[in-house]
Design an enzyme around this catalytic site. Structure first.
Site, mmCIF file in Angstrom:
data_model
loop_
_atom_site.group_PDB
_atom_site.id
_atom_site.type_symbol
_atom_site.label_atom_id
_atom_site.label_comp_id
_atom_site.label_asym_id
_atom_site.label_seq_id
_atom_site.Cartn_x
_atom_site.Cartn_y
_atom_site.Cartn_z
ATOM 1 N N CYS A 14 10.339 10.901 -2.824
ATOM 2 C CA CYS A 14 10.590 12.257 -3.720
ATOM 3 C C CYS A 14 11.109 12.026 -5.094
ATOM 4 O O CYS A 14 11.174 12.550 -5.904
ATOM 5 C CB CYS A 14 11.439 13.269 -3.082
ATOM 6 S SG CYS A 14 11.007 13.927 -1.540
ATOM 7 N N GLY A 136 -7.020 18.420 8.342
ATOM 8 C CA GLY A 136 -6.635 18.387 6.826
ATOM 9 C C GLY A 136 -7.513 18.215 6.066
ATOM 10 O O GLY A 136 -8.654 18.265 5.735
#
Length: 327
Positions: A14, A136
């Protein structure tokens, strides 16, 4: 041949997020596109996921999250990225139902067997969460990236959002800080920190259930913007001041040593720069400020209330001339 996945990423986890100030400027003025269902949570406050109402008792939660490798082990990275993506649903008080893989892979540089390990890690986490992982999308890319698009359910009257804080409530954190500096050390030295991996691969499911059961309606998860960044978003949305008791904030073992040795990401320094104009740091020194702004990956929940297993790290006070006050 041994591959160190973190060597194929400019940043890690992140900490790779677009800086919060730049992100806010980029999305300013972009509103909902319009749709048939009632939008309960959109772009207004930067909440963790979007929510639409299906009926009086059911809301649909949807989110997507992916990032570059934060550790070298492919299976661990897959688990961490999946836990991090599912966390957005838990942070809203919801339950994930189904997810889709999002995979970018340099197929001529890294073997597909490693990509399979990443996907296996995501699959194992989804299984633990009781969430279907059904296919996906994959792209041949310059560098590896992985995450999930997740859909879940939430009761509208149990929704947890950034703007529902009330003065007088305690502020609790459900995971220790420090994975940012520990991951930066891992990237630079190859030294794996088991405590950091354990923290990043622990689902926020139980914390979310505890928060909902306790009647908590304000909160978020702590990821790339650090504790200070996410606390400031909560304070702004709720029109309050967040007070943080710095001595109460828990850290992973080794985090302070990693900071002392200089393992601070650019994302952490940008976080601190961003929050500085509206933060009263008191007599808190630069090192402590950096830890509080440390860019987390798959961090815990930050909630307005007390939750089992959490640590009270501060409180919410009426609005003042600062969004955050450290003491």
């Amino acid at each position: 041949m041994t591959f160190r996945l973190t060597e194929y990423a400019r940043g890690g986890g992140c900490a790779c997020k677009i800086p919060p100030g730049e992100l806010e400027a980029m999305v300013a003025g972009l509103g909902p596109s319009g749709g048939a269902a009632e939008l309960l949570v959109g772009l207004e406050n930067g909440d963790d996921a979007a929510v639409v109402r299906l009926d009086e008792r059911t809301g649909l939660v949807t989110t997507a999250d992916f990032f570059t490798p934060v550790v070298d082990d492919a299976y661990d990275w897959g688990r961490i990225a999946a836990v991090n993506a599912l966390s957005d649903v838990y942070a809203m008080g919801g339950t994930p139902l189904v997810a889709l893989n999002l995979l970018c892979w340099p197929r001529e540089v890294l073997p597909l067997e490693l990509a399979r390990e990443v996907l296996r890690g995501g699959q194992d986490v989804a299984r633990e969460a009781g969430c279907h992982l059904a296919g996906g999308h994959s792209v041949d890319d310059d560098g590896p990236k992985y995450g999930l698009a997740v859909t879940g359910l939430v009761r509208p009257d149990e929704l947890i959002t950034l703007d529902a804080g009330r003065a007088g409530l305690p502020l609790s954190l459900t995971k220790p800080l420090g994975v940012g500096v520990l991951n930066t050390r891992h990237k630079q030295t190859g030294e794996r920190n088991a405590a950091a991996v354990d923290s990043m691969t622990r689902l926020n499911r139980d914390a979310a259930r505890g928060a909902v059961a306790a009647g908590i309606r304000c909160g978020t998860d702590v990821t790339g913007f650090g504790l200070l960044g996410h606390a400031s978003k909560l304070a702004r949305a709720s029109r309050l001041t967040v007070v943080i008791d710095t001595a109460a904030v828990p850290y992973l073992e080794g985090a302070r040593e990693a900071l002392r040795d200089g393992y601070v990401s650019g994302g952490t320094r940008r976080n601190l720069e961003w929050v500085t104009p509206w933060t009263d740091f008191g007599d808190v020194d630069e090192a402590e400020r950096l830890l509080l702004a440390d860019a987390q990956t798959s961090g815990g929940l930050l909630v307005a209330g007390e939750v089992p297993g959490g640590t009270v790290v501060g409180e919410l006070l009426p609005a003042s001339d600062t969004l955050i006050r450290l003491r």
